[in-house]
Design an enzyme around this catalytic site. Structure first.
Site, PDB file in Angstrom:
ATOM      1  N   HIS A 392       0.795  -1.234   0.000  1.00 23.11           N
ATOM      2  CA  HIS A 392       0.000   0.000   0.000  1.00 23.11           C
ATOM      3  C   HIS A 392       0.816   1.267   0.000  1.00 23.11           C
ATOM      4  O   HIS A 392       0.269   2.332   0.239  1.00 23.11           O
ATOM      5  CB  HIS A 392      -0.887   0.040   1.253  1.00 23.11           C
ATOM      6  CG  HIS A 392      -2.084  -0.842   1.166  1.00 23.11           C
ATOM      7  ND1 HIS A 392      -3.270  -0.414   0.629  1.00 23.11           N
ATOM      8  CD2 HIS A 392      -2.278  -2.125   1.537  1.00 23.11           C
ATOM      9  CE1 HIS A 392      -4.147  -1.397   0.693  1.00 23.11           C
ATOM     10  NE2 HIS A 392      -3.570  -2.457   1.239  1.00 23.11           N
ATOM     11  N   LYS A 583      -8.674  13.979   4.158  1.00 20.24           N
ATOM     12  CA  LYS A 583      -7.794  12.809   4.157  1.00 20.24           C
ATOM     13  C   LYS A 583      -6.884  12.945   5.361  1.00 20.24           C
ATOM     14  O   LYS A 583      -6.847  13.995   5.986  1.00 20.24           O
ATOM     15  CB  LYS A 583      -6.973  12.744   2.868  1.00 20.24           C
ATOM     16  CG  LYS A 583      -6.278  14.069   2.528  1.00 20.24           C
ATOM     17  CD  LYS A 583      -5.537  14.014   1.200  1.00 20.24           C
ATOM     18  CE  LYS A 583      -6.413  14.039  -0.031  1.00 20.24           C
ATOM     19  NZ  LYS A 583      -6.469  12.772  -0.723  1.00 20.24           N
ATOM     20  N   ARG A 584      -6.150  11.916   5.685  1.00 20.06           N
ATOM     21  CA  ARG A 584      -5.220  12.053   6.802  1.00 20.06           C
ATOM     22  C   ARG A 584      -4.235  13.201   6.552  1.00 20.06           C
ATOM     23  O   ARG A 584      -3.924  13.504   5.392  1.00 20.06           O
ATOM     24  CB  ARG A 584      -4.451  10.730   7.010  1.00 20.06           C
ATOM     25  CG  ARG A 584      -5.240   9.689   7.750  1.00 20.06           C
ATOM     26  CD  ARG A 584      -5.678  10.157   9.123  1.00 20.06           C
ATOM     27  NE  ARG A 584      -4.571  10.154  10.052  1.00 20.06           N
ATOM     28  CZ  ARG A 584      -4.379   9.248  11.019  1.00 20.06           C
ATOM     29  NH1 ARG A 584      -5.267   8.287  11.203  1.00 20.06           N
ATOM     30  NH2 ARG A 584      -3.342   9.305  11.801  1.00 20.06           N
ATOM     31  N   LYS A 589       0.869  14.316   1.373  1.00 23.98           N
ATOM     32  CA  LYS A 589      -0.426  14.660   0.784  1.00 23.98           C
ATOM     33  C   LYS A 589      -0.539  16.167   0.506  1.00 23.98           C
ATOM     34  O   LYS A 589      -1.375  16.601  -0.262  1.00 23.98           O
ATOM     35  CB  LYS A 589      -1.562  14.193   1.687  1.00 23.98           C
ATOM     36  CG  LYS A 589      -1.709  12.660   1.758  1.00 23.98           C
ATOM     37  CD  LYS A 589      -2.785  12.247   2.766  1.00 23.98           C
ATOM     38  CE  LYS A 589      -2.953  10.746   2.903  1.00 23.98           C
ATOM     39  NZ  LYS A 589      -3.780  10.134   1.836  1.00 23.98           N
ATOM     40  N   THR A 693      -8.366   6.670  -2.365  1.00 20.35           N
ATOM     41  CA  THR A 693      -9.731   6.209  -2.668  1.00 20.35           C
ATOM     42  C   THR A 693     -10.701   7.369  -2.473  1.00 20.35           C
ATOM     43  O   THR A 693     -11.774   7.385  -3.066  1.00 20.35           O
ATOM     44  CB  THR A 693     -10.159   5.051  -1.747  1.00 20.35           C
ATOM     45  OG1 THR A 693      -9.878   5.407  -0.390  1.00 20.35           O
ATOM     46  CG2 THR A 693      -9.435   3.767  -2.113  1.00 20.35           C
ATOM     47  N   LYS A 697     -14.250   8.600  -4.541  1.00 24.18           N
ATOM     48  CA  LYS A 697     -15.535   8.965  -3.938  1.00 24.18           C
ATOM     49  C   LYS A 697     -16.022  10.300  -4.501  1.00 24.18           C
ATOM     50  O   LYS A 697     -17.203  10.470  -4.802  1.00 24.18           O
ATOM     51  CB  LYS A 697     -15.404   9.070  -2.417  1.00 24.18           C
ATOM     52  CG  LYS A 697     -14.995   7.778  -1.721  1.00 24.18           C
ATOM     53  CD  LYS A 697     -14.625   8.043  -0.248  1.00 24.18           C
ATOM     54  CE  LYS A 697     -13.842   6.877   0.342  1.00 24.18           C
ATOM     55  NZ  LYS A 697     -13.175   7.228   1.617  1.00 24.18           N
TER      56      LYS A 697
HETATM   57  C1  PLP Z   1     -11.916   7.318   1.897  1.00 24.81           C
HETATM   58  C2  PLP Z   1     -11.448   7.737   3.222  1.00 24.81           C
HETATM   59  C3  PLP Z   1     -10.095   7.967   3.451  1.00 24.81           C
HETATM   60  C4  PLP Z   1      -9.040   7.851   2.368  1.00 24.81           C
HETATM   61  O1  PLP Z   1      -8.894   9.110   1.743  1.00 24.81           O
HETATM   62  P1  PLP Z   1      -7.666   9.406   0.755  1.00 24.81           P
HETATM   63  O2  PLP Z   1      -8.013  10.746   0.183  1.00 24.81           O
HETATM   64  O3  PLP Z   1      -7.685   8.351  -0.288  1.00 24.81           O
HETATM   65  O4  PLP Z   1      -6.444   9.424   1.563  1.00 24.81           O
HETATM   66  C5  PLP Z   1      -9.693   8.372   4.712  1.00 24.81           C
HETATM   67  N1  PLP Z   1     -10.584   8.535   5.702  1.00 24.81           N
HETATM   68  C6  PLP Z   1     -11.899   8.346   5.515  1.00 24.81           C
HETATM   69  C7  PLP Z   1     -12.839   8.560   6.643  1.00 24.81           C
HETATM   70  C8  PLP Z   1     -12.380   7.923   4.280  1.00 24.81           C
HETATM   71  O5  PLP Z   1     -13.687   7.695   4.116  1.00 24.81           O
END
Ligand code: PLP
Length: 848
Positions: A392, A583-584, A589, A693, A697
């Site tokens: 990952h 995101k985190r 990032k 991911t 979304k």
């Molecule tokens: C989808 C999701 C992530 C992943 O987000 P990335 O932008 O791909 O890092 C992290 N936290 C939550 C709560 C999510 O639903």
């Protein structure tokens, strides 16, 4: 801590109460009827619900609290899933077809109630029935505390995958840890992150089914010695020093309206009886309690580090704890008693979600060789076919290693097994490449520097039947940059499976009005066959459809406005471009790049360089947790909040730029924020984000992406088309090139007046009440380190944001692009990801 003596039962064996019961199963003519069938009428539901409220919760409707009602509803709904669950388990036992055991240290599930109602198609009946009782379904859904048993993308991916497998009727059991405290609850105090414990179990846990009778004993420590068994064969015998019980808690994983319910089995640590009793008997009550706490610590808390694992002993204990329990559970509980273990690869594939479960490789070897008494060679042939590994990451610091010292102390037999695997592997390498010592050192599972340690990713690669990356670009970099020697050695082993997300949760549940518009337009069926969204493409040219599409987005903004007002007392303007980065928090990032764009816009307004009336009204939403020990990430959070405070309260801005940062970003908030977004920020440095991911979304909910050529952004852009995606920044080879030439961030600062002004403004204390020290660490990190080349991509990013403003001004063009994003993103369904795993990795027959 007590020592397990020679006379105690061999702790590596199944706890006695877990042996399948021998007498015939009891039966009764009414036995089937006791399983509650889903109601076909509102009255039927109300009767069941009131019964649960009265007899399950022990309260009358009048006296019940919202929590009583929520718990009663959850239990009512789970009754309806029960018949399907039993039937799924029965069929599985009967057919014994090949299935998947998904091993993951994290599952970021999100709330369960809405998904269970959707899967059973009961939302309407339940909403009607509740409203007859004077209750709003939405209020009960809001009462649920989401199980936050994951950090971010990796845990959410596991949750999406098990949803898809259930929906596709693939036999799958998810294995993981039932953390008593999941990911911390984030609060802000004066703009700084403060972590609060996540007591997700405090108000009741209606979705779980504990099965203490299937507890397993998991051992640690001790020593290994030779001994001669009954057949006169000399074997290695592990005499562990201590053990804990692993108690399984089952959760339903309902397929979408297909009558199937798979299982997620999470393990909880509990002190073993042997463990307490001896201390109790010695009269040391305090010590007994302390010892119990020690054992139960193993499943106490999720490690909140994302992408930067800490080499802590407790974490290795967690990993071995859940993996050993899961493998043992599968072999002893899920297989028939007379099963020939040589056939194991025909029955199961253990999919390793990152390196966290890789200790399962030596564990299966130990079970096969030491307990089942197979020859080493035969056991290795089986093991190699039973595991597959998903990588990952691309960040070197995220590749897990365990010091030999620690691993040998905690799992001495496993270390021996790893050594032997490595020895035989390196002998093969020598056979192929001769005594190429540099290569041998590079490829060894055991690293020598900076300390002797086990490289878990290498172990997984050697043992796994397949190794996959999570997006095309990532898989390519994995082969070429992270594991090139292994790719050369095992050319057929590497493959790609691009991640996906479940459209049930992230479109249907999160965005009901878009879902209705889609169904109205292209009919039903798209939710389980997401490529059908292509049918929307022609409607991008239909003015009336575009108006309806915009109305959906506007409605979602109003919904978000209501949620945020209630939650945090701040609202979102529905005439603003809603620009979202959730995101985190991680330097790679590049939340700080988004921040520099905000500061530049603010600077241009207050300096009068642009007329505020010409600024595209924008609300920027951040959502991000920082690992509690990640200092720089926490500084960046503080800076975002400080900039927001200043910008939002400066009258010169006239409300045309807003920055809001709702605390505690989680799945529940994602479901509200993402459907409202116009712009999706996916701005990692090229070559650093494995897939992402969140990006998927957003696209599926009709946001346009501003993004770098990284992770799955690459595939999103290829699918939605360049005209409907704002690409900027260096490509991965350019990043490499700049790195090699020597990156000097301050030279970008010197060369770009806008960038200089933005950074100087932060440095001047403009966002910290004149105090220049507050954000000095962030500023000097950007100027003198900038590992992720924020400054190098700044100019391109600002230019791309100008293109966003221009595009947003043309409402019809923007809407067309947003519709095409939805129509062309069906590929990112996790159903497709699962199809790819089946075809490329699991090689399971269609009997699934
Ligand atoms: C989808 C999701 C992530 C992943 O987000 P990335 O932008 O791909 O890092 C992290 N936290 C939550 C709560 C999510 O639903």
């Amino acid at each position: 801590m007590t020592v397990v003596t020679e006379t105690s039962t061999p702790v590596s064996e199944t706890a006695p109460d877990a042996t399948p019961s021998a007498p015939p199963a009891p039966t009764h003519p009414l036995a089937l009827a006791t399983v509650t069938a889903p109601p076909t009428s509102v009255d039927g539901f109300v009767r069941e619900f009131l019964r649960e409220l009265n007899f399950g919760q022990g309260v009358s409707l009048q006296a019940s609290t919202v929590n009583d009602q929520y718990l009663a509803l959850a239990r009512t709904v789970r009754h309806y899933l029960m018949a399907r669950w039993s039937e799924t388990l029965r069929r599985q036992r009967e057919t014994q077809s090949k299935g998947v055991a998904y091993l993951s240290a994290e599952y970021l599930l999100g709330r369960q109630l809405g998904n269970a109602l959707l899967a059973t198609d009961l939302t309407e009946i339940v909403a009607d029935g509740l409203s007859q009782c004077g209750i709003e379904l939405a209020d009960l859904r809001a009462q649920e505390v989401e199980p936050g048993l994951g950090n971010g993308g990796l845990g959410r991916l596991a949750a999406c995958f098990i949803d898809s497998l259930a929906t596709m009727s693939v036999p799958c059991i998810g294995y993981g840890i039932r953390y008593e405290y999941g990911i911390f609850r984030q609060t802000f105090v004066e703009g700084r992150q403060v972590e609060q414990p996540d007591s997700w179990l405090a108000l009741g846990a209606p979705w779980e089914f504990p099965h203490p009778e299937n507890a397993r004993r998991i051992s640690f420590g001790g020593s290994v010695a030779d001994h001669t068994d009954d057949d006169g064969v000399v074997r290695r015998r592990w005499t562990p020093a201590w053990d804990v019980n692993a108690l399984p808690y089952n959760y339903m994983v309902p397929g979408y309206r297909n009558g199937r319910v798979n299982t997620l089995r999470l393990w909880r640590a509990q002190a073993t009886d042997a463990f307490d009793l001896k201390i109790f008997n010695s009269g040391d009550y305090e010590e007994a309690v302390r010892a119990q706490t020690f054992a139960e610590n193993i499943s106490k808390v999720l490690y909140p580090e994302d992408s930067t694992p800490q080499g802590k002993e407790l974490r290795l204990q967690q990993q071995y704890f859940f993996v050993a329990a899961s493998i043992g559970d599968f072999i002893d509980q899920q297989l028939p008693e007379d099963f020939d273990l040589a056939q194991l690869p025909e029955r199961i594939i253990f999919q390793l979600n990152d390196t966290h479960p890789v200790i399962g490789v030596p564990e299966l070897m130990r079970v096969l060789v030491d307990e089942k008494r197979l020859e080493w060679g035969a056991a290795w042939e089986i093991t190699k076919k039973c595991f597959a590994y998903t990588c990952h990451t691309l960040l070197p610091e995220a590749l897990e290693v365990w010091s030999v010292d620690l691993l040998g102390r905690l799992l001495p037999r496993h270390l021996e097994i790893i050594y032997r695997i490595n020895e035989e592997f390196l002998a093969e390498v020598r056979e192929r490449f001769g005594d190429d010592e540099l290569r041998i050192r590079r490829m060894s599972i055991i690293a020598e520097h900076p300390e002797r340690s086990v490289r878990m990713a290498y172990l997984a690669t050697v043992a796994g039947a397949k190794v996959n990356g999570v997006a095309e670009l990532h898989s390519q970099l994995l082969r070429d940059k992270v594991l090139p020697d292994f790719h050369e050695f095992y050319p057929g082993k590497f493959t790609n499976v691009t991640n996906g997300i479940t459209p049930r949760r992230f479109v249907r549940l999160a965005n009901p009005s878009l879902s209705e518009l889609i169904t109205d337009t292209i009919g039903v069926g798209w939710l389980t066959d997401l490529e059908r969204l292509r049918g929307l493409e022609p409607f991008a040219e239909d003015e009336e459809f575009r108006a309806r599409f915009r109305a959906v987005k506007a409605g979602n903004k109003r919904r978000l406005d209501a949620v945020l007002r209630e939650r945090d007392g701040v609202g979102v303007h529905d005439d603003h471009l809603l620009d979202v980065m959730v995101k985190r928090l991680h330097e790679y990032k590049r939340q700080s790049l988004k921040l520099l764009h905000i500061v530049t816009t603010y600077d241009k307004i207050v300096s009068g360089e642009v007329d505020v009336a010409d600024v595209t009204p924008r609300t920027v939403i951040f959502g991000a947790k920082a690992a509690p020990g990640y200092k720089m990430a926490k500084e960046i959070i503080h800076l975002i909040n400080a900039v927001g405070e200043t910008v939002n309260n400066d009258p010169r801005v006239q409300d045309r730029l807003k920055v809001i940062f709702p605390p505690n970003y989680n799945v529940t908030l994602a479901e509200k924020v993402i459907p409202a977004a116009d712009l999706s920020e996916q701005i990692s440095l090229a070559g650093k984000e494995a897939s992402g991911t969140g990006n998927m979304k957003f696209a599926l909910n009709g946001a346009l992406t501003i993004g770098t050529d990284d992770g799955a952004n690459v595939e999103i852009r290829q699918l939605v088309g360049d005209d409907n995606f704002f690409l900027f920044g260096m490509l991965e080879p350019e990043v490499e090139d700049l790195q090699t030439r020597g990156y000097v961030p301050s030279s970008f600062y010197e060369a770009d007046a806008d960038l200089r002004r933005a950074i100087d403004l932060i440095a001047s204390g403009a966002f910290s009440g004149g105090d220049r020290a507050t954000f000095e660490p962030v500023v000097s990190n950007l100027l003198y380190e900038d590992r992720f080349m924020v400054l190098a991509d700044y100019a391109a990013y600002i230019e791309a944001q100008a293109a966003v403003d221009a595009a947003y001004a043309d409402t019809e063009r923007w809407t067309r692009a947003a519709i095409l994003n939805v129509a062309r993103s069906g590929f990112f369904s996790s159903d497709r990801s699962m199809r790819d795993y089946i075809d490329r990795i699991w090689a399971t027959p269609p009997s699934f």
